[in-house]
Design a protein around this motif. Structure first.
Motif, PDB file in Angstrom:
ATOM      1  N   THR A   1       0.853  -1.185   0.000  1.00  0.00           N
ATOM      2  CA  THR A   1       0.000   0.000   0.000  1.00  0.00           C
ATOM      3  C   THR A   1       0.892   1.238   0.000  1.00  0.00           C
ATOM      4  OG1 THR A   1      -0.151   0.458   2.373  1.00  0.00           O
ATOM      5  CG2 THR A   1      -1.553  -1.316   1.518  1.00  0.00           C
ATOM      6  N   ALA A   2       0.276   2.392   0.014  1.00  0.00           N
ATOM      7  CA  ALA A   2       1.052   3.635   0.064  1.00  0.00           C
ATOM      8  C   ALA A   2       1.837   3.740   1.357  1.00  0.00           C
ATOM      9  CB  ALA A   2       0.109   4.834  -0.093  1.00  0.00           C
ATOM     10  N   ASN A   3       1.478   2.959   2.349  1.00  0.00           N
ATOM     11  CA  ASN A   3       2.131   3.033   3.655  1.00  0.00           C
ATOM     12  C   ASN A   3       3.091   1.892   3.948  1.00  0.00           C
ATOM     13  OD1 ASN A   3       0.884   5.477   4.565  1.00  0.00           O
ATOM     14  ND2 ASN A   3      -1.020   4.308   4.659  1.00  0.00           N
ATOM     15  N   GLY A   4       3.313   1.008   2.978  1.00  0.00           N
ATOM     16  CA  GLY A   4       4.274  -0.056   3.208  1.00  0.00           C
ATOM     17  C   GLY A   4       3.827  -1.390   2.674  1.00  0.00           C
ATOM     18  N   VAL A   5       4.515  -2.420   3.143  1.00  0.00           N
ATOM     19  CA  VAL A   5       4.221  -3.791   2.724  1.00  0.00           C
ATOM     20  C   VAL A   5       3.748  -4.561   3.946  1.00  0.00           C
ATOM     21  CG1 VAL A   5       5.175  -5.901   1.732  1.00  0.00           C
ATOM     22  CG2 VAL A   5       5.954  -3.679   0.897  1.00  0.00           C
ATOM     23  N   PHE A   6       2.722  -5.368   3.762  1.00  0.00           N
ATOM     24  CA  PHE A   6       2.118  -6.109   4.860  1.00  0.00           C
ATOM     25  C   PHE A   6       1.886  -7.561   4.434  1.00  0.00           C
ATOM     26  CE2 PHE A   6       0.744  -1.714   4.880  1.00  0.00           C
ATOM     27  CZ  PHE A   6       1.029  -1.302   6.175  1.00  0.00           C
ATOM     28  N   ALA A   7       1.827  -8.440   5.403  1.00  0.00           N
ATOM     29  CA  ALA A   7       1.539  -9.839   5.100  1.00  0.00           C
ATOM     30  C   ALA A   7       0.536 -10.373   6.115  1.00  0.00           C
ATOM     31  CB  ALA A   7       2.813 -10.672   5.120  1.00  0.00           C
ATOM     32  N   VAL A   8      -0.486 -11.016   5.605  1.00  0.00           N
ATOM     33  CA  VAL A   8      -1.527 -11.589   6.463  1.00  0.00           C
ATOM     34  C   VAL A   8      -1.906 -12.962   5.925  1.00  0.00           C
ATOM     35  CG1 VAL A   8      -2.496  -9.344   7.108  1.00  0.00           C
ATOM     36  CG2 VAL A   8      -3.424 -10.559   5.134  1.00  0.00           C
TER      37      VAL A   8
END
Ligand code: FES
Length: 110
Positions: free
Chosen positions: A34-41
């Motif tokens: 996203t515009a705010n970083g990388v995430f993993a779920v």
């Protein structure tokens, strides 16, 4: 990057606003940028164990396509019903242009 982190993608392979489903030790994980970083779920809605990869991103949230609950990508918390339990999140690091994921099975929903 040292263990336990493993590379799952190059950052540039995932445009902002999109995600990729990756296999980590036989588990399906969503890696979202996203515009705010990388995430993993985890790729599993906490409501009825439906794949979240069938859904879509909404800013820093992922929306389940079955009943519409959205989850915070950073915390896994559900933002509205019908889901009431969080989804699991994974630790991410960015190094050398790659996204590295800690495959340690995260704490399951509280
Ligand atoms: S299965 Fe995801 S909200 Fe119902």
């Amino acid at each position: 990057m040292e263990k336990p982190f493993v590379p799952v993608a190059f950052v540039e392979e995932i445009p902002i606003g999109q995600f990729r489903k990756v296999d980590v030790d036989g588990r399906s994980v969503i890696v979202a940028r996203t515009a705010n970083g990388v995430f993993a779920v985890e790729d599993l809605c906490s409501h009825e164990d439906y794949p979240l990869s069938y859904g879509c991103l909404d800013g820093d949230r992922i929306k389940c396509s079955l009943h519409g609950s959205r989850f915070n990508l950073a915390t896994g918390e559900p933002l509205e019903e019908p889901a009431t339990a969080p989804i699991a999140t994974y630790r991410i690091e960015i190094a050398d242009g790659r996204i590295w994921l800690d495959p340690t099975v995260p704490d399951k929903r509280s």
